[in-house]
Design an enzyme around this catalytic site. Structure first.
Site, PDB file in Angstrom:
ATOM      1  N   CYS A  62       0.743  -1.120   0.075  1.00  0.00           N
ATOM      2  CA  CYS A  62       0.007  -0.094   0.059  1.00  0.00           C
ATOM      3  C   CYS A  62       0.965   1.400   0.147  1.00  0.00           C
ATOM      4  O   CYS A  62       0.372   2.063  -0.496  1.00  0.00           O
ATOM      5  CB  CYS A  62      -0.977  -0.080   1.236  1.00  0.00           C
ATOM      6  SG  CYS A  62      -2.026  -1.388   1.037  1.00  0.00           S
ATOM      7  N   ASN A  90     -10.455  -0.051   0.117  1.00  0.00           N
ATOM      8  CA  ASN A  90      -8.981   0.116   0.171  1.00  0.00           C
ATOM      9  C   ASN A  90      -8.592  -0.126  -1.246  1.00  0.00           C
ATOM     10  O   ASN A  90      -8.595  -1.409  -1.587  1.00  0.00           O
ATOM     11  CB  ASN A  90      -8.547  -0.952   1.126  1.00  0.00           C
ATOM     12  CG  ASN A  90      -7.077  -0.913   1.276  1.00  0.00           C
ATOM     13  OD1 ASN A  90      -6.244  -0.585   0.542  1.00  0.00           O
ATOM     14  ND2 ASN A  90      -6.644  -1.811   2.275  1.00  0.00           N
ATOM     15  N   HIS A 107      -3.321   6.071   4.542  1.00  0.00           N
ATOM     16  CA  HIS A 107      -3.783   4.775   3.763  1.00  0.00           C
ATOM     17  C   HIS A 107      -5.194   4.738   4.334  1.00  0.00           C
ATOM     18  O   HIS A 107      -5.458   4.720   5.438  1.00  0.00           O
ATOM     19  CB  HIS A 107      -3.200   3.706   4.008  1.00  0.00           C
ATOM     20  CG  HIS A 107      -3.482   2.605   3.302  1.00  0.00           C
ATOM     21  ND1 HIS A 107      -3.921   2.828   1.991  1.00  0.00           N
ATOM     22  CD2 HIS A 107      -3.496   1.271   3.829  1.00  0.00           C
ATOM     23  CE1 HIS A 107      -4.284   1.282   1.814  1.00  0.00           C
ATOM     24  NE2 HIS A 107      -3.924   0.564   2.604  1.00  0.00           N
TER      25      HIS A 107
HETATM   26  O1  UT7 Z   1      -4.023  -2.312   3.013  1.00  0.00           O
HETATM   27  C1  UT7 Z   1      -3.565  -3.301   3.596  1.00  0.00           C
HETATM   28  C2  UT7 Z   1      -3.375  -3.397   4.913  1.00  0.00           C
HETATM   29  N1  UT7 Z   1      -4.478  -4.068   5.694  1.00  0.00           N
HETATM   30  C3  UT7 Z   1      -5.063  -3.517   6.377  1.00  0.00           C
HETATM   31  O2  UT7 Z   1      -5.160  -2.478   6.726  1.00  0.00           O
HETATM   32  C4  UT7 Z   1      -6.146  -4.320   7.445  1.00  0.00           C
HETATM   33  C5  UT7 Z   1      -6.218  -3.919   8.605  1.00  0.00           C
HETATM   34  N2  UT7 Z   1      -7.053  -4.824   9.305  1.00  0.00           N
HETATM   35  C6  UT7 Z   1      -8.343  -4.465   9.272  1.00  0.00           C
HETATM   36  O3  UT7 Z   1      -8.992  -3.489   8.756  1.00  0.00           O
HETATM   37  C7  UT7 Z   1      -9.432  -5.242  10.321  1.00  0.00           C
HETATM   38  O4  UT7 Z   1      -8.458  -6.158  11.005  1.00  0.00           O
HETATM   39  C8  UT7 Z   1     -10.596  -6.158   9.408  1.00  0.00           C
HETATM   40  C9  UT7 Z   1     -11.509  -5.248   8.829  1.00  0.00           C
HETATM   41  C10 UT7 Z   1      -9.962  -6.985   8.376  1.00  0.00           C
HETATM   42  C11 UT7 Z   1     -11.060  -7.114  10.361  1.00  0.00           C
HETATM   43  O5  UT7 Z   1     -11.729  -6.289  11.478  1.00  0.00           O
HETATM   44  P1  UT7 Z   1     -11.354  -6.421  13.019  1.00  0.00           P
HETATM   45  O6  UT7 Z   1     -12.157  -5.979  13.738  1.00  0.00           O
HETATM   46  O7  UT7 Z   1     -10.000  -6.973  13.309  1.00  0.00           O
HETATM   47  O8  UT7 Z   1     -11.968  -8.253  12.990  1.00  0.00           O
HETATM   48  P2  UT7 Z   1     -11.500  -9.703  13.368  1.00  0.00           P
HETATM   49  O9  UT7 Z   1     -10.709 -10.133  12.267  1.00  0.00           O
HETATM   50  O10 UT7 Z   1     -10.739  -9.559  14.689  1.00  0.00           O
HETATM   51  O11 UT7 Z   1     -12.802 -10.395  13.481  1.00  0.00           O
HETATM   52  C12 UT7 Z   1     -13.822 -10.341  14.401  1.00  0.00           C
HETATM   53  C13 UT7 Z   1     -14.915 -11.253  14.123  1.00  0.00           C
HETATM   54  C14 UT7 Z   1     -14.807 -12.798  13.895  1.00  0.00           C
HETATM   55  O12 UT7 Z   1     -15.765 -13.554  14.459  1.00  0.00           O
HETATM   56  P3  UT7 Z   1     -15.434 -14.211  15.852  1.00  0.00           P
HETATM   57  O13 UT7 Z   1     -14.299 -15.297  15.557  1.00  0.00           O
HETATM   58  O14 UT7 Z   1     -15.372 -13.111  16.681  1.00  0.00           O
HETATM   59  O15 UT7 Z   1     -16.720 -14.973  15.754  1.00  0.00           O
HETATM   60  C15 UT7 Z   1     -14.656 -12.714  12.359  1.00  0.00           C
HETATM   61  O16 UT7 Z   1     -14.909 -14.033  11.811  1.00  0.00           O
HETATM   62  O17 UT7 Z   1     -15.493 -10.884  13.040  1.00  0.00           O
HETATM   63  C16 UT7 Z   1     -15.757 -11.798  12.048  1.00  0.00           C
HETATM   64  N3  UT7 Z   1     -15.680 -11.266  10.809  1.00  0.00           N
HETATM   65  C17 UT7 Z   1     -16.803 -10.772  10.077  1.00  0.00           C
HETATM   66  N4  UT7 Z   1     -18.193 -10.786  10.205  1.00  0.00           N
HETATM   67  C18 UT7 Z   1     -19.076 -10.277   9.361  1.00  0.00           C
HETATM   68  C19 UT7 Z   1     -14.594 -11.190   9.906  1.00  0.00           C
HETATM   69  N5  UT7 Z   1     -14.952 -10.451   8.556  1.00  0.00           N
HETATM   70  C20 UT7 Z   1     -16.207 -10.388   8.915  1.00  0.00           C
HETATM   71  C21 UT7 Z   1     -17.227  -9.933   7.932  1.00  0.00           C
HETATM   72  N6  UT7 Z   1     -18.467  -9.876   7.990  1.00  0.00           N
HETATM   73  N7  UT7 Z   1     -16.955  -9.451   6.563  1.00  0.00           N
END
Ligand code: UT7
Length: 331
Positions: A116, A288, A258
């Protein structure tokens, strides 16, 4: 190095594909909801390239707009640098394909793979070529078509990405002009390279039936581990350039980070103690777009008349590598 000249951004442009992918569309594809996507990321819609559109096509349209804004013709360019991880092909570079599309030849054209922060890395390099007198007008692009390497069965990643290109012309500046690329810092921490990766398709794991079946040619990301790195690394990159230039955060007119997650943008703003009205955000419209997020946001803000000549703009990004970088300009 003692610079012979100074460099400035003389023109910007951006281009996004026509097709739109909404949160409602994604609800039909994976187990997610509009509410989850909005509250956890700040995203509503993203633009998606058509089957026939490649990175050089988006770059070409963005480049023409930037050239027009800079009041230059393609023949005035003497270098092209493209920041991308989703170029037309593994090789040749998208920069060389773009050079041909612009009807140009016989000067350096190359891609930068820095995730990125690819556009910031490319500006950092272009700045040095202009400052040492080797180049006079460099076309720098941040372009990405990540939707073509996204696994639309993986809800952790498929809701995040959109396609687009942002272009900027970096030119040698007149001594009387206040506009200038003031400073830039870039770095990488390769010890975490496996957190954001396209595993198959390279020399480690060439594409084969098995890799396609297992979706290993699509993007894999450990989002919450990257989230922590994001705020820390962008803060550090901004802090370095502010301190090096004896500037306080209150002197910054605009911050463009970003556009990966609204919660990351908010957390960085709070940590930096910057007035929220000074933070440029367009994540809800584009998602993104990786190396294109900052040049698209910069161009939009200039065209909307928000960022004006003389404004001090601080930019920061992080991504696959893990890489990070910052850029400080007076427009
Ligand atoms: O530009 C490249 C660099 N990358 C980034 O900037 C990414 C940075 N990270 C993020 O933006 C966030 O980590 C995400 C948006 C990708 C994910 O958000 P999060 O708050 O970190 O969620 P998580 O991965 O900790 O997941 C929390 C919960 C999980 O469920 P359980 O295990 O708590 O039951 C996931 O399975 O949210 C669930 N989950 C979703 N639920 C509904 C993950 N994706 C989704 C979704 N819809 N799309």
């Amino acid at each position: 190095m003692i610079a012979k000249y100074n460099a400035k951004i003389t023109g910007t442009g951006h281009f996004v594909p026509e097709k739109i992918l909404t949160n409602a569309d994604l609800e039909k594809m994976v187990d997610t909801s509009d509410e989850w996507i909005r509250t956890r990321t700040g995203m509503s819609v993203r633009h998606v390239a058509s089957k026939d559109e490649a990175a050089s096509d988006l770059s070409y349209h963005a480049a023409l707009k930037a050239l027009e804004a800079a009041d230059l013709k393609p023949k005035d360019l003497d270098m092209i640098i493209v920041g991308t991880i989703s170029g037309d092909h593994a090789f040749p570079s998208t920069a060389c394909i773009l050079q041909k599309k612009l009807g140009l030849r016989n000067f350096p054209a190359f891609d930068i793979s820095a995730g990125c922060p690819g556009w910031i890395y490319a500006i950092n390099i272009a700045k040095q070529f202009v400052e040492n007198g080797v180049a006079q007008n460099v076309l720098v692009i941040g372009v990405e078509i990540l939707t073509k390497i996204t696994n639309y069965k993986d809800r952790n990643t498929c809701i995040l990405f959109g396609d687009g290109a942002g272009a900027s012309i970096i030119s040698r500046k007149e001594p009387t002009d206040i506009s200038r690329i003031i400073d830039s810092e870039i770095t990488a921490d390769g010890t975490h390279n496996e957190l954001l990766i396209q595993e198959a398709g390279g020399s480690r794991m060439p594409a084969c039936k098995e890799s396609v079946k297992k979706n290993l040619h699509t993007l894999y990301m450990e989002g919450n581990k990257i989230f922590k790195f994001a705020v820390k690394s962008m803060y550090s990159m901004c802090d370095i350039v502010l301190k090096r230039n004896n500037l306080d955060v209150t002197s910054i007119d605009w911050l463009i980070t970003h556009q990966a997650n609204m919660r990351i943008i908010d957390a960085l703003g709070r940590k930096m103690k910057i007035d929220t009205n000074k933070v440029i955000v367009n994540i809800e419209k584009y998602g993104n777009t990786s190396s294109a997020t900052i040049p698209i946001a910069l161009d939009e803000a200039i065209r909307e008349g928000k960022i004006r000549k003389g404004d001090l703009v601080l930019m920061a990004s992080f991504g696959a590598g893990l890489t990070s970088g910052s850029l400080l300009i007076r427009l």
